[in-house]
Design an enzyme around this catalytic site. Structure first.
Site, mmCIF file in Angstrom:
data_model
loop_
_atom_site.group_PDB
_atom_site.id
_atom_site.type_symbol
_atom_site.label_atom_id
_atom_site.label_comp_id
_atom_site.label_asym_id
_atom_site.label_seq_id
_atom_site.Cartn_x
_atom_site.Cartn_y
_atom_site.Cartn_z
ATOM 1 N N ASP A 1 -32.538 -5.107 59.620
ATOM 2 C CA ASP A 1 -33.121 -6.388 60.018
ATOM 3 C C ASP A 1 -34.428 -6.189 60.805
ATOM 4 O O ASP A 1 -34.455 -5.405 61.767
ATOM 5 C CB ASP A 1 -32.095 -7.105 60.901
ATOM 6 C CG ASP A 1 -32.403 -8.570 61.099
ATOM 7 O OD1 ASP A 1 -32.403 -9.311 60.112
ATOM 8 O OD2 ASP A 1 -32.639 -8.972 62.256
ATOM 9 N N HIS B 1 -30.554 -15.095 52.501
ATOM 10 C CA HIS B 1 -29.965 -16.123 53.361
ATOM 11 C C HIS B 1 -30.995 -16.850 54.218
ATOM 12 O O HIS B 1 -30.635 -17.752 54.969
ATOM 13 C CB HIS B 1 -28.908 -15.467 54.250
ATOM 14 C CG HIS B 1 -29.516 -14.428 55.149
ATOM 15 N ND1 HIS B 1 -30.045 -13.254 54.678
ATOM 16 C CD2 HIS B 1 -29.705 -14.404 56.485
ATOM 17 C CE1 HIS B 1 -30.538 -12.567 55.691
ATOM 18 N NE2 HIS B 1 -30.342 -13.233 56.794
ATOM 19 N N GLU C 1 -36.170 -4.655 56.327
ATOM 20 C CA GLU C 1 -36.743 -5.999 56.243
ATOM 21 C C GLU C 1 -37.989 -6.037 57.132
ATOM 22 O O GLU C 1 -37.903 -5.700 58.321
ATOM 23 C CB GLU C 1 -35.731 -7.038 56.718
ATOM 24 C CG GLU C 1 -36.230 -8.459 56.457
ATOM 25 C CD GLU C 1 -35.748 -9.486 57.460
ATOM 26 O OE1 GLU C 1 -35.728 -10.672 57.123
ATOM 27 O OE2 GLU C 1 -35.403 -9.103 58.606
HETATM 28 O O1 TEU Z 1 -35.058 -12.538 59.578
HETATM 29 C C1 TEU Z 1 -36.342 -12.236 59.973
HETATM 30 C C2 TEU Z 1 -37.411 -13.235 59.783
HETATM 31 O O2 TEU Z 1 -38.470 -13.050 60.336
HETATM 32 C C3 TEU Z 1 -37.328 -14.457 59.000
HETATM 33 O O3 TEU Z 1 -37.064 -14.312 57.682
HETATM 34 C C4 TEU Z 1 -36.436 -15.428 59.702
HETATM 35 O O4 TEU Z 1 -35.388 -15.794 58.880
HETATM 36 C C5 TEU Z 1 -37.166 -16.664 60.092
HETATM 37 O O5 TEU Z 1 -37.051 -17.578 59.062
HETATM 38 C C6 TEU Z 1 -38.565 -16.525 60.548
HETATM 39 O O6 TEU Z 1 -39.168 -17.787 60.620
HETATM 40 C C7 TEU Z 1 -34.010 -11.723 60.006
HETATM 41 C C8 TEU Z 1 -32.702 -12.222 59.427
HETATM 42 O O7 TEU Z 1 -32.724 -12.086 58.032
HETATM 43 C C9 TEU Z 1 -32.477 -13.618 59.890
HETATM 44 O O8 TEU Z 1 -31.336 -14.210 59.308
HETATM 45 C C10 TEU Z 1 -32.334 -13.572 61.389
HETATM 46 O O9 TEU Z 1 -32.229 -14.864 61.888
HETATM 47 C C11 TEU Z 1 -33.493 -12.860 62.057
HETATM 48 O O10 TEU Z 1 -33.896 -11.671 61.407
HETATM 49 C C12 TEU Z 1 -33.107 -12.454 63.443
HETATM 50 O O11 TEU Z 1 -32.136 -11.450 63.402
#
Ligand code: TEU
Length: 562
Positions: free
Chosen positions: A199, A331, A258
């Site tokens: 993440d 997600h 990610e």
């Molecule tokens: O997401 C990171 C992220 O920066 C984005 O995709 C986030 O979902 C957000 O929409 C930014 O505006 C990751 C995870 O995939 C996400 O589900 C988490 O909420 C986030 O990190 C924090 O852990």
């Protein structure tokens, strides 16, 4: 074919809370996943990525972890996890865990200890700073709205949280933090898992001194990716992690980082095998082409040429070094059929297949998000109260508190909100789509009466069957895995086309991304090419003419010898 096993693999992402509920509490769980593995086997995927199942207060649905070595009771037990893993392996698949180590929950013992006093043993495991002129230490905005700093009354300092205040950022500069993370990862490898999805892992090294980002007039807090994405020590930390945790056996595992905001130049470094950092990254460029750069919940409209050029640029950039991941959905993103496709029931299936085709035809490892293989659509959100995601709720509150346009915010949330991806998996036309015997934590999309797995699995014309074919082709056709990538008709605003070629074979991937029929000249060399996959009523076995007539959302793949 290549010796890196994950280059021929297709990954399926499970969001456990929305996949299948085995105990009737309305929340998906490990027992539910184990009971549904036949669906994944039928689809033919190789690897399962589980979104977080660890113990968590669940303010961000498990991306706020309070115990990395325990399963949240809502999802089951460690014993059930071991059973699931054994069953996945028995069926010839692999399983990777979500690793959320940019931050923990504020209820993690490390943070509880850290906040207990300025002298605590883990104080420096997080970012604690004094106030600056009686206010936040810098102007960084949280990705979930507001400041990235929260005030701690008891110890009189602020702590950093790039996400929710209940998700404090870990300080990776402290070697004890890195060691604790490595130990935890080794513990999961010891249980038998096959790798990790990491993440926001390009956020783990912040710029020295946590400087302000460029101010924006009228805004107190500003998005500051430039200050924490791809920071000064991130490559060092990832290389150290790989060497320590995988210890030369990294070829047996798969890792994907990610990385919001990652550039192609950075991605080449992260995924260069010689540097032994990560196998691939999730980049975000194609996920923002239809969003206002200043506000992801403002629809900027889709220009297909921009979308194509973005993904094509990534294909070219990682052609000689590194490796791409390929995704439309996860997600955090709205459903692709509703976003880049056409969710009108007349075009829904064809557009789902067309989008699947152009993505799976590219070079990289495809990721399928649960329900994508059925062409699941966005949910018909009607009120701000329909949203449960904290990012959505914070956004709506911030906009309306500032006197902004609530109706416009709602429209943006309905289009791009993360809850679209999180409505329960649609297994059948029965009550709650077969997801739960109880009350689902998030409503089931009303279209489950016709859009569901039971209606599609085993039906040769279904979206499911098409994804199944795409996955099978990835295993069969070297051109899909190793072939180089050459765009075709790049400035055509309706047709998506490219060629993948090895020394032996060339594969033409072509799709009409719209309702209007299109006529395309693909070149005489394609006459006689064999149809390997088609989504058009007029599809024939071999291409009879260089002029192709494409109906609404037709998508085709043709193979010939080079
Ligand atoms: O997401 C990171 C992220 O920066 C984005 O995709 C986030 O979902 C957000 O929409 C930014 O505006 C990751 C995870 O995939 C996400 O589900 C988490 O909420 C986030 O990190 C924090 O852990």
């Amino acid at each position: 074919m290549t010796d890196q096993w994950w280059k021929t693999a297709v990954v399926y992402q499970i969001y456990p809370r929305s996949f299948a509920d085995s105990d009737g509490d309305g929340i998906g769980d490990l027992g539910g996943i184990t009971a549904r593995l036949d669906h994944l086997r039928e689809l033919g995927v190789d690897v399962i990525w589980l979104s977080p199942i660890y113990r968590s207060p669940q303010v961000d649905n498990g991306y706020d972890i309070s115990d990395y070595r325990e399963v949240d009771p809502m999802f089951g037990t460690l014993a059930q996890f071991d059973d699931l893993l054994a069953e996945v392996h028995r069926l010839g698949m692999k399983l990777i865990m979500d690793l959320v180590v940019n931050h923990t929950s504020d209820e993690h013992p490390w943070f509880v200890e850290s906040r207990s006093s300025r002298e605590s043993a883990t104080r420096d495991w997080y970012f604690w700073r004094d106030a600056r002129d009686g206010a936040e230490p810098n102007n960084w905005a949280s990705l979930f709205s507001g400041s990235a700093w929260a005030w701690d009354e008891a110890t009189g300092q602020y702590y950093l949280h790039l996400f929710d205040p209940k998700q404090p950022d870990l300080n990776w500069e402290n070697p004890e933090v890195r060691e604790a993370v490595h130990d935890m990862m080794s513990w999961w490898l010891g249980r038998g898992v096959d790798g990790f999805r990491m993440d926001v892992v390009n956020f783990i090294s912040k710029r020295d001194g946590l400087p302000d980002t460029t101010p924006v007039p009228g805004k107190r807090f500003v998005g500051a990716l430039d200050q924490f994405a791809d920071g000064p020590h991130v490559h060092e930390y990832l290389a150290e992690m790989t060497a320590t945790v995988f210890g030369g056996r990294d070829g047996e595992y798969v890792t994907v980082g990610e990385m919001p905001g990652v550039t192609t130049d950075q991605a080449r470094l992260y995924t260069d095998p010689a540097r032994a950092e990560l196998n691939m990254v999730f980049q975000f460029e194609h996920m923002s082409v239809d969003q206002d750069p200043a506000d992801k919940y403002v629809d900027a409209g889709l220009n297909l040429v921009v979308l194509k050029r973005s993904l094509h640029r990534w294909q070219a950039a990682l052609a000689d070094v590194g490796w791409n991941s390929l995704y439309w959905n996860n997600h955090d993103q709205p459903r692709v059929v509703s976003r880049f496709g056409d969710d009108d029931p007349e075009y829904w299936a064809a557009s789902a297949k067309a989008l699947g085709t152009v993505l799976h035809g590219m070079r990289g490892t495809p990721f399928v998000y649960q329900g994508e293989e059925l062409g699941m659509t966005n949910y018909p959100f009607a009120s701000d109260r329909d949203f449960v995601d904290l990012e959505a709720r914070n956004y709506y509150r911030t906009v309306t508190d500032d006197g902004g346009d609530g109706a416009a915010a709602l429209t943006g949330l309905a289009r791009f909100g993360r809850d679209n991806a999180r409505t329960p998996m649609q297994w059948d036309a029965g009550p709650n789509a077969g997801f739960t015997a109880g009350t689902p934590w998030l409503p089931v999309n009303p279209n489950h009466d016709w859009l569901n797995a039971a209606a599609q699995v085993g039906s040769p014309d279904s979206v499911f069957a098409h994804y199944r074919s795409l996955i099978a082709l990835r295993h069969e056709l070297p051109a899909l895995v190793d072939g180089d990538f050459t765009p075709m008709l790049e400035d055509d605003p309706h047709v998506w086309a490219y060629v993948r070629a090895t020394a032996d074979d060339a594969l033409l991937v072509i799709a009409n991304c719209g309702r209007e029929p299109r006529t395309v000249d693909v070149g005489a060399e394609w006459v006689g090419a064999r149809l390997v996959l088609g989504n058009g009523a007029g599809a024939t076995d071999a291409l009879e003419s260089a002029t192709l007539e494409l109906g609404a959302w037709d998508a085709l793949m043709f193979l010939r010898a080079t």
